[in-house]
Design a protein around this motif. Structure first.
Motif, PDB file in Angstrom:
ATOM      1  N   ALA A  81       0.846  -1.200   0.000  1.00  0.00           N
ATOM      2  CA  ALA A  81       0.000   0.000   0.000  1.00  0.00           C
ATOM      3  C   ALA A  81       0.880   1.248   0.000  1.00  0.00           C
ATOM      4  CB  ALA A  81      -0.925   0.019   1.211  1.00  0.00           C
ATOM      5  N   GLU A  82       0.482   2.244  -0.741  1.00  0.00           N
ATOM      6  CA  GLU A  82       1.228   3.501  -0.805  1.00  0.00           C
ATOM      7  C   GLU A  82       0.962   4.373   0.416  1.00  0.00           C
ATOM      8  OE1 GLU A  82       3.487   4.581  -3.027  1.00  0.00           O
ATOM      9  OE2 GLU A  82       3.407   2.616  -3.998  1.00  0.00           O
ATOM     10  N   THR A  83      -0.276   4.339   0.919  1.00  0.00           N
ATOM     11  CA  THR A  83      -0.674   5.174   2.061  1.00  0.00           C
ATOM     12  C   THR A  83      -1.509   4.351   3.020  1.00  0.00           C
ATOM     13  OG1 THR A  83      -2.758   5.909   1.042  1.00  0.00           O
ATOM     14  CG2 THR A  83      -0.760   7.201   0.558  1.00  0.00           C
ATOM     15  N   VAL A  84      -1.594   4.819   4.266  1.00  0.00           N
ATOM     16  CA  VAL A  84      -2.464   4.128   5.229  1.00  0.00           C
ATOM     17  C   VAL A  84      -3.928   4.277   4.832  1.00  0.00           C
ATOM     18  CG1 VAL A  84      -0.847   4.286   7.156  1.00  0.00           C
ATOM     19  CG2 VAL A  84      -2.482   6.140   6.785  1.00  0.00           C
ATOM     20  N   GLU A  85      -4.270   5.423   4.250  1.00  0.00           N
ATOM     21  CA  GLU A  85      -5.664   5.670   3.862  1.00  0.00           C
ATOM     22  C   GLU A  85      -6.155   4.635   2.846  1.00  0.00           C
ATOM     23  OE1 GLU A  85      -4.007   9.159   5.706  1.00  0.00           O
ATOM     24  OE2 GLU A  85      -3.322   8.033   3.938  1.00  0.00           O
ATOM     25  N   SER A  86      -5.276   4.262   1.918  1.00  0.00           N
ATOM     26  CA  SER A  86      -5.679   3.311   0.884  1.00  0.00           C
ATOM     27  C   SER A  86      -5.862   1.904   1.425  1.00  0.00           C
ATOM     28  CB  SER A  86      -4.641   3.299  -0.239  1.00  0.00           C
ATOM     29  OG  SER A  86      -3.397   2.776   0.225  1.00  0.00           O
ATOM     30  N   ALA A  87      -5.347   1.634   2.635  1.00  0.00           N
ATOM     31  CA  ALA A  87      -5.418   0.286   3.208  1.00  0.00           C
ATOM     32  C   ALA A  87      -6.507   0.141   4.263  1.00  0.00           C
ATOM     33  CB  ALA A  87      -4.067  -0.081   3.821  1.00  0.00           C
ATOM     34  N   LEU A  88      -7.242   1.204   4.544  1.00  0.00           N
ATOM     35  CA  LEU A  88      -8.267   1.137   5.575  1.00  0.00           C
ATOM     36  C   LEU A  88      -9.442   0.268   5.121  1.00  0.00           C
ATOM     37  CD1 LEU A  88      -8.350   4.878   6.731  1.00  0.00           C
ATOM     38  CD2 LEU A  88      -7.156   2.960   7.804  1.00  0.00           C
ATOM     39  N   PRO A  89     -10.049  -0.482   6.038  1.00  0.00           N
ATOM     40  CA  PRO A  89     -11.220  -1.291   5.685  1.00  0.00           C
ATOM     41  C   PRO A  89     -12.374  -0.402   5.218  1.00  0.00           C
ATOM     42  CG  PRO A  89     -10.342  -1.921   7.836  1.00  0.00           C
ATOM     43  CD  PRO A  89      -9.661  -0.642   7.454  1.00  0.00           C
ATOM     44  N   GLU A  90     -13.228  -0.965   4.403  1.00  0.00           N
ATOM     45  CA  GLU A  90     -14.363  -0.217   3.869  1.00  0.00           C
ATOM     46  C   GLU A  90     -15.263   0.271   5.008  1.00  0.00           C
ATOM     47  OE1 GLU A  90     -18.058  -0.812   0.677  1.00  0.00           O
ATOM     48  OE2 GLU A  90     -16.535  -2.379   0.948  1.00  0.00           O
ATOM     49  N   GLY A  91     -15.590   1.551   4.962  1.00  0.00           N
ATOM     50  CA  GLY A  91     -16.478   2.137   5.957  1.00  0.00           C
ATOM     51  C   GLY A  91     -15.829   2.456   7.287  1.00  0.00           C
ATOM     52  N   PHE A  92     -14.519   2.199   7.402  1.00  0.00           N
ATOM     53  CA  PHE A  92     -13.831   2.373   8.688  1.00  0.00           C
ATOM     54  C   PHE A  92     -13.867   3.825   9.153  1.00  0.00           C
ATOM     55  CE2 PHE A  92      -9.912   3.330  11.057  1.00  0.00           C
ATOM     56  CZ  PHE A  92     -10.005   2.418  12.087  1.00  0.00           C
ATOM     57  N   ASN A  93     -13.498   4.753   8.278  1.00  0.00           N
ATOM     58  CA  ASN A  93     -13.452   6.164   8.673  1.00  0.00           C
ATOM     59  C   ASN A  93     -14.802   6.668   9.165  1.00  0.00           C
ATOM     60  OD1 ASN A  93     -10.736   6.830   8.381  1.00  0.00           O
ATOM     61  ND2 ASN A  93     -10.937   7.224   6.176  1.00  0.00           N
ATOM     62  N   GLU A  94     -15.866   6.242   8.492  1.00  0.00           N
ATOM     63  CA  GLU A  94     -17.199   6.690   8.897  1.00  0.00           C
ATOM     64  C   GLU A  94     -17.564   6.138  10.273  1.00  0.00           C
ATOM     65  OE1 GLU A  94     -16.425   5.372   5.980  1.00  0.00           O
ATOM     66  OE2 GLU A  94     -16.561   7.184   4.733  1.00  0.00           O
ATOM     67  N   ARG A  95     -17.200   4.896  10.551  1.00  0.00           N
ATOM     68  CA  ARG A  95     -17.571   4.270  11.824  1.00  0.00           C
ATOM     69  C   ARG A  95     -16.816   4.866  13.008  1.00  0.00           C
ATOM     70  NH1 ARG A  95     -16.824  -0.387   8.691  1.00  0.00           N
ATOM     71  NH2 ARG A  95     -14.956  -0.966   9.906  1.00  0.00           N
ATOM     72  N   VAL A  96     -15.571   5.286  12.791  1.00  0.00           N
ATOM     73  CA  VAL A  96     -14.768   5.788  13.925  1.00  0.00           C
ATOM     74  C   VAL A  96     -14.655   7.315  13.906  1.00  0.00           C
ATOM     75  CG1 VAL A  96     -13.444   3.644  14.026  1.00  0.00           C
ATOM     76  CG2 VAL A  96     -12.552   5.590  12.710  1.00  0.00           C
TER      77      VAL A  96
END
Length: 457
Positions: free
Chosen positions: A304-319
């Motif tokens: 992965a180039e960035t941590v953002e590209s490796a986050l699980p789907e919907g993760f940012n919205e949930r946390v």
């Protein structure tokens, strides 16, 4: 002689995790009026210049790292390459021997503190300089892995041999699971270069220096003195000097300020640890599962180039509002001492562990390679100051549920385990921060250096 300023040369391994503690020691020595010639890869010097608090006494000797086939152009430290290419970087470091020898002939230091340069003791003897192996690896780990008593380097290393300490190793809670032993066997199996160079460095140096203290690792230090038949010098915990910028970035101050004291989980695996994507996701999903606020400062996972590209789907919205995964640098010492931070989930690097024990954060341990497995067992088993995340016995895989369980265990101040960990952690925090402790160790170290100088003359 008692008041003579000493001149010490230092040659750390080409890794930020080694350059930094060497430089911390250099600062402590320079603070006492001693001169240090510090060898550092040329293009990496700007990364550590801010840590040189005594530039009038600590001189950087810049090394041009030679090119080695297979090593990406411009690579100078382990941070620049994957783990699999480290043997090539070691080859490049070995090619600097003529430059270092010529420099030492001109500099004429009294002593040299070296790292993985197993050829240094012979070089130093030619120049009539005392050479001391400065081990970033803890005494417990050195004793466990590299004691001559094991004789593991004379034959292929098996996993079962590495699961238990050597026969006369001090009574200890350190017993490795199969996965950890398997990882260590792989390191030993890479042509024997890494373990052999450490064992040679330990065996042929005039003395061994540890960033440690007898109050915690005394039995292991005594064991090593008998095994290697040479003096061991201790510099104490070598707590880093307060950073010149001791204030957190405003964004972290504002974010942390929205949570109650001791409620935030801080997670960091250092500057070099890279997880695979599946384990990266299990880690952050485990943090999510706790229901607690968290800040994870991690490198992007493999591929992965960035941590953002490796986050699980919907993760940012949930946390959103309570969880951040950050791919950049964080002021760790300041972060650990922020009132809102109550838990530190770490890869068990020795520097991070000292910083954690000097704070009030509770420890969750998740080692990933090398001696970090032994550090974790020592902290969770011998000292009982943290909880290790459970992993698969054979494959070493951890789950989100395991991460969540470990965090909740240390954060539960009412449980028996939580109370034990807090009590032990508090005891060692008070010990480490006791007035005069570090000065006493460093003054004794300087006294022993001077005694070696007298013997040399």
């Amino acid at each position: 002689m008692a008041n003579q300023a000493l001149h010490i040369a230092m040659t750390p391994w080409f890794a930020l995790g080694h350059l930094t503690p060497f430089l911390h020691v250099a600062n402590k020595l320079a603070n006492r009026g001693h001169r240090v010639s510090f060898f550092v890869p040329k293009n990496s010097s700007p990364k550590v210049e801010h840590l040189n608090h005594h530039p009038h006494l600590i001189s950087f000797i810049l090394i041009n790292v030679p090119h080695v086939d297979g090593l990406p152009s411009g690579s100078e430290t382990t941070h620049d390459i994957p783990f699999s290419l480290q043997p090539l970087l070691m080859k490049a470091m070995d090619l600097t021997e003529p430059f270092i020898e010529a420099s030492l002939r001109d500099l004429k230091p009294h002593f040299i503190l070296f790292d993985f340069q197993h050829w240094m003791p012979q070089l130093a003897r030619r120049l009539r300089i005392k050479s001391f192996h400065f081990s970033i690896i803890s005494p417990a780990s050195i004793g466990y892995l590299f004691s001559p008593e094991r004789k593991l380097l004379d034959k292929p290393v098996t996993e079962t041999e590495l699961m238990v300490p050597p026969p006369s190793f001090p009574p200890s809670a350190i017993r490795l699971q199969l996965y950890a032993a398997r990882m260590l066997a792989k390191i030993h199996g890479e042509g024997g270069s890494f373990p052999q160079r450490i064992l040679t460095s330990l065996s042929e140096s005039d003395a061994i220096v540890f960033k440690a203290f007898r109050d915690i690792e005394g039995p292991y230090i005594d064991y090593l003195e008998k095994q290697f038949c040479k003096p061991i010098f201790l510099v104490g915990p070598v707590l880093p000097d307060p950073p010149q910028n001791s204030t957190l970035e405003e964004r972290w101050v504002n974010w942390l300020g929205s949570f109650r004291p001791k409620s935030v989980i801080y997670c960091s695996f250092g500057s070099e640890c890279t997880l695979n994507k599946d384990q990266f996701q299990e880690l952050i999903l485990g943090l999510e599962l706790t229901g607690m606020p968290f800040l994870a400062a991690l490198r992007p996972p493999m591929g992965a180039e960035t941590v953002e590209s490796a986050l699980p789907e919907g993760f940012n919205e949930r946390v959103k509002g309570r969880g951040i995964v950050h791919g950049g640098w964080v002021q760790q010492v300041v972060m650990l001492n922020h009132p809102s931070v109550g838990c530190f989930l770490s890869h068990c690097g020795s520097g991070s562990m000292t910083e954690a024990l000097c704070s009030e954060t509770q420890l969750v341990l998740l080692p990933n390679f090398g001696d970090l497995f032994i550090n974790s067992k020592f902290l969770s088993g011998d000292l009982k100051v943290g909880v290790e995340v459970e992993r698969g016995e054979e494959d070493g895989v951890f789950t989100r549920e395991g991460v969540c369980k470990a965090v909740k265990t240390v954060m539960d101040s009412d449980s028996e385990i939580g109370q034990t960990i807090r009590s032990n952690h508090n005891k060692w925090t008070q010990f480490l921060l006791a007035p005069g402790l570090e000065d006493a160790y460093l003054d004794e170290f300087v006294r022993k250096l001077r005694s070696q100088l007298i013997l040399n003359n």
